[in-house]
Design a protein around this motif. Structure first.
Motif, mmCIF file in Angstrom:
data_model
loop_
_atom_site.group_PDB
_atom_site.id
_atom_site.type_symbol
_atom_site.label_atom_id
_atom_site.label_comp_id
_atom_site.label_asym_id
_atom_site.label_seq_id
_atom_site.Cartn_x
_atom_site.Cartn_y
_atom_site.Cartn_z
ATOM 1 N N ILE A 28 1.023 -1.106 0.145
ATOM 2 C CA ILE A 28 -0.321 0.023 -0.117
ATOM 3 C C ILE A 28 1.129 1.078 -0.271
ATOM 4 O O ILE A 28 1.028 2.394 -0.519
ATOM 5 N N CYS A 29 2.220 1.592 0.797
ATOM 6 C CA CYS A 29 2.232 2.488 1.213
ATOM 7 C C CYS A 29 3.650 2.840 -0.421
ATOM 8 O O CYS A 29 3.616 3.897 -0.886
ATOM 9 N N ASP A 30 3.726 1.402 -0.980
ATOM 10 C CA ASP A 30 4.933 1.553 -1.690
ATOM 11 C C ASP A 30 4.337 2.213 -2.884
ATOM 12 O O ASP A 30 4.553 3.298 -4.656
ATOM 13 N N VAL A 31 3.006 1.647 -3.399
ATOM 14 C CA VAL A 31 1.494 2.526 -4.043
ATOM 15 C C VAL A 31 1.489 3.640 -3.675
ATOM 16 O O VAL A 31 1.553 4.057 -4.918
ATOM 17 N N VAL A 32 1.482 4.254 -3.067
ATOM 18 C CA VAL A 32 0.988 5.485 -2.656
ATOM 19 C C VAL A 32 2.289 6.671 -3.207
ATOM 20 O O VAL A 32 2.574 7.421 -3.363
ATOM 21 N N ALA A 33 3.305 5.523 -2.697
ATOM 22 C CA ALA A 33 4.869 6.627 -2.667
ATOM 23 C C ALA A 33 5.120 6.600 -4.382
ATOM 24 O O ALA A 33 5.472 7.698 -5.081
ATOM 25 N N ARG A 34 4.904 5.822 -5.049
ATOM 26 C CA ARG A 34 5.406 5.549 -6.736
ATOM 27 C C ARG A 34 4.004 6.416 -7.189
ATOM 28 O O ARG A 34 4.019 7.282 -8.144
ATOM 29 N N TYR A 35 3.323 6.763 -7.128
ATOM 30 C CA TYR A 35 2.040 7.530 -7.052
ATOM 31 C C TYR A 35 2.225 8.931 -7.361
ATOM 32 O O TYR A 35 2.012 9.832 -7.988
ATOM 33 N N LYS A 36 2.879 9.455 -5.994
ATOM 34 C CA LYS A 36 2.863 10.743 -5.589
ATOM 35 C C LYS A 36 4.101 10.802 -5.822
ATOM 36 O O LYS A 36 4.558 12.329 -6.876
ATOM 37 N N ARG A 37 5.325 10.301 -6.253
ATOM 38 C CA ARG A 37 6.539 10.707 -7.013
ATOM 39 C C ARG A 37 5.861 10.757 -8.078
ATOM 40 O O ARG A 37 6.692 11.619 -9.538
ATOM 41 N N LEU A 38 5.206 10.331 -9.070
ATOM 42 C CA LEU A 38 4.470 10.879 -10.282
ATOM 43 C C LEU A 38 3.932 11.735 -10.725
ATOM 44 O O LEU A 38 3.762 12.538 -11.591
ATOM 45 N N LEU A 39 3.489 12.406 -9.225
ATOM 46 C CA LEU A 39 2.891 13.727 -9.481
ATOM 47 C C LEU A 39 3.771 14.585 -9.155
ATOM 48 O O LEU A 39 3.346 16.318 -9.268
ATOM 49 N N GLY A 40 5.358 14.691 -8.808
ATOM 50 C CA GLY A 40 6.378 14.895 -8.994
ATOM 51 C C GLY A 40 6.567 15.556 -7.043
ATOM 52 O O GLY A 40 7.220 15.782 -6.822
ATOM 53 N N TYR A 41 6.218 14.903 -6.011
ATOM 54 C CA TYR A 41 6.104 14.699 -4.927
ATOM 55 C C TYR A 41 7.636 14.637 -4.782
ATOM 56 O O TYR A 41 8.266 13.521 -5.468
ATOM 57 N N ASP A 42 8.409 15.085 -3.906
ATOM 58 C CA ASP A 42 9.883 14.686 -2.927
ATOM 59 C C ASP A 42 9.326 13.750 -1.851
ATOM 60 O O ASP A 42 8.625 14.141 -1.103
ATOM 61 N N VAL A 43 9.308 12.403 -2.111
ATOM 62 C CA VAL A 43 8.682 11.576 -1.160
ATOM 63 C C VAL A 43 9.965 10.807 -0.824
ATOM 64 O O VAL A 43 10.912 10.315 -1.059
ATOM 65 N N THR A 44 8.948 10.411 0.571
ATOM 66 C CA THR A 44 10.154 9.977 1.993
ATOM 67 C C THR A 44 9.839 9.085 2.342
ATOM 68 O O THR A 44 8.200 8.897 2.728
ATOM 69 N N PHE A 45 9.955 7.444 1.873
ATOM 70 C CA PHE A 45 9.240 6.494 2.280
ATOM 71 C C PHE A 45 9.568 5.251 3.642
ATOM 72 O O PHE A 45 10.963 4.831 3.512
#
Length: 635
Positions: A28-45
């Motif tokens: 779940i967290c991986d899916v959300v992290a990858r989606y947010k990166r797709l949107l251009g966010y700087d993601v910390t997971f």
């Protein structure tokens, strides 16, 4: 600078190997992290393991390790599995790390200076398996969540949790997205309104933990230790500027199982309020997994091993199934039949067939080159409008953790493209010279649609998305692509050439899988040189491992075991039900007699005998050190 997005799993107890529920949370967290990166966010997971506490120390001692040796060994189970599941975490927390110890000491100091910690005495129930003190009103039939509790009386330091009761209720009511889903938020509110008790935050009966500097001999209780890991991962004790980027100015999301929601939605926010730290934007709680309609448990032998499921079905099929099958916040059932149906219908038929058909036709009509001589029709606009709607719905569902609904919307677009082929009939267009422009438009739209599909499925199935990009003849890393580019229609480069089609999801035969799994043991096992109990001098004894334990029907004293001898699996029936609980025996190595003549006890075949001792009328199994090789002969 891109906006920061911070997502965390719980930190898992390393005493037991990760199972399908653990994998679900992390995916779940991986899916959300990858989606947010797709949107251009700087993601910390962040993910990791909770390595302190009484049950860690007990498990280490039981297995002949120091606590540090034990957690070093067991933590590898998680890092190895996350790699296999293609988890894109940016950090892995171990609570024995110095950076985390620094964070815990820092927040304890601040909360104590606030006047929210005091010395007292705890007298009551404690659940070791859950590492929690249990108020009497939370006991059901003398147990906490079905698990044993013990009586504890010891000096302890307490956190003034009750002080934050009203403030917590006010915050939850003013921030409707703080707890997801809505049903779980209502449960938390109801629990708080029952009244909160102050929280014991130190222990003295064991020493495997972070020392409490307020008094020698106290170690910090697991929740003040474990929960603070989220601050550690945001650089709380390391880098003030980075902490402000990640936590203060960014968006913080915690994902947890429903069983630990109260700790995260009550204790954790109160700790942060006391320390003067902003609360997370969202705490999202998911449900549990059953297996083929039954509760998952070691005693039933039905615990799903994610690594084995990936080997059996494929990584992206496993990830897709978990996200598509479960409605977030509700329990879900893991079933091999529904897994195979999902793979064959959704993945092989819908997505895989669309890709193969499109590339096959592009090869036949245009030698794989993508050309476009526009000859548009109204049906093309319908396709483009549906894409715009898909993007909007996808974003809405992803922000609400409605992953199954998000995939349903993506599959509506996939289904529409399959229908588009049937409606436009490229094979007929190819036969008429004056329809070649229309043919090029139809084929371009199909290729463009597949390009877009690859991007929106990439958070769920990153390997599949990359395979699609590759077959579409593009040299792009799907993890580096941003969704903003794909909002418009017509971005696939004209003149580019596709690659030859390759199946990405082969169909699976359910009957073959069921045949492979049908027998848990060989019911027609032939014993060489059979002996009776009177011939014990000729007995063949070996080390076996217990894989499954269950009770024999209509026999109070009998347990039946599935054991692994190192060369095969057997069933052994033993009259020790009075002395052991099924769940505590799974995974243990014991001695067994393997050349006894098979017999039937209460209708169950027994293909050997587990060796036991009798002490003061108590029957005890002879356990073997886990380092002894499975199948080793006992002499």
């Amino acid at each position: 600078m891109s906006k920061s997005f911070y997502i965390t799993t719980p930190i898992y107890y390393p005493n037991a190997a990760p199972h399908v529920g653990t994998a679900y949370t992390t995916i779940i967290c991986d899916v959300v992290a990858r989606y947010k990166r797709l949107l251009g966010y700087d993601v910390t997971f962040l993910t990791g393991v909770d390595e302190h506490g009484q049950k860690i120390q007990q498990a280490a001692e039981k297995n002949g390790f120091t606590p540090q040796q034990w957690v070093d060994k067991m933590s590898l189970n998680f890092t190895t599995l996350w790699k296999k599941l293609n988890i894109s975490n940016t950090d892995f927390m171990r609570t024995t790390q110095q950076r985390h110890i620094n964070s815990v000491k820092k927040i304890i100091k601040i909360v104590n200076e606030k006047g929210d910690i005091y010395r007292g005495e705890y007298s009551g129930k404690y659940c070791v398996s859950e590492e929690t003190f249990v108020p009497e009103n939370q006991l059901v039939d003398g147990k906490y969540m079905g698990k044993e509790v013990i009586d504890v009386k010891e000096t302890s330091y307490f956190f003034k949790l009750s002080k934050y009761e009203d403030k917590l209720l006010k915050y939850i009511e003013e921030n409707p997205n703080f707890i997801k889903p809505e049903s779980k938020k209502n449960e938390v509110i109801a629990f708080i309104k029952q009244g909160l008790q102050d929280l014991s935050i130190s222990r003295t009966v064991f020493d495997w933990g972070i020392p409490l500097e307020l008094e020698e001999g106290h170690v910090i209780y697991v929740w003040f230790d474990a929960l603070t890991n989220y601050l550690t991962g945001a650089k709380y004790s390391e880098d003030k500027g980075r902490f402000e980027d990640i936590w203060i100015n960014g968006e913080v999301n915690h994902v947890v199982g429903k069983d630990i929601l109260r700790f995260h939605a009550i204790i954790w926010p109160a700790m942060l309020m006391s320390a003067g730290i902003p609360l997370p934007q969202t705490i999202a709680a998911h449900g549990w997994w059953t297996v083929e309609g039954e509760k998952m448990s070691k005693s039933l032998g039905n615990v799903v091993d994610p690594a084995k499921e990936v080997d059996k079905y494929g990584l992206d099929a496993f990830r897709y199934y978990l996200m598509r099958e479960a409605t977030f916040g509700h329990d879900a059932d893991y079933s091999k039949r529904s897994m195979v149906q999902r793979i064959n219908s959704d993945l092989a038929n819908d997505l895989g067939n669309l890709l193969n058909r499109t590339i096959g036709m592009q090869k036949k009509y245009f030698n794989l080159e993508v050309v476009l001589n526009e000859a548009n029709e109204e049906i093309d606009n319908e396709l483009k409008d549906l894409w715009n709607k898909t993007l909007k719905e996808l974003d809405r569902h992803m922000n609400e953790y409605q992953f199954s609904e998000a995939l349903k919307d993506i599959w509506k677009f996939i289904s529409r493209l399959n229908k588009y082929i049937d409606e436009c009939e490229p094979w007929k267009l190819a036969k008429e010279e004056d329809k070649k422009d229309r043919l090029s438009t139809v084929m371009y739209n199909l290729v463009e649609g597949l390009y877009k599909i690859a991007i929106v499925i990439s958070p769920f199935m990153p390997q599949t998305a990359q395979k699609m990009i590759d077959q579409l003849g593009l040299i792009e890393d799907v993890t580096k692509i941003k969704l903003k580019k794909f909002k418009e229609w017509g971005i696939y480069p004209i003149g580019n050439k596709l690659k030859d089609p390759e199946p990405i999801f082969p169909r699976i035969d359910l009957e073959e899988i069921e045949e492979e799994e049908k027998e848990e043991f060989n019911s027609n096992l032939k014993i060489e040189n059979p002996i009776t109990i009177n011939d014990f001098s000729k007995v063949e004894m070996k080390v076996v491992q217990i894989e499954k334990v269950s009770r024999v029907e209509n026999a109070d004293k009998l347990l039946k075991f599935i054991v692994n001898t190192g060369t095969e699996k057997r069933q052994i029936v033993s009259g020790i039900a009075k002395w052991y609980k099924e769940e505590e025996l799974v995974g243990k190595k014991v001695m067994a007699v393997l050349n006894l003549k098979p017999v039937k006890l209460k209708g169950e075949i027994s293909q050997g005998m587990l060796l036991t001792t009798v002490e003061k009328k108590q029957t005890k199994l002879i356990f073997i050190d886990e380092n002894v090789k499975l199948g080793a002969s006992v002499k």
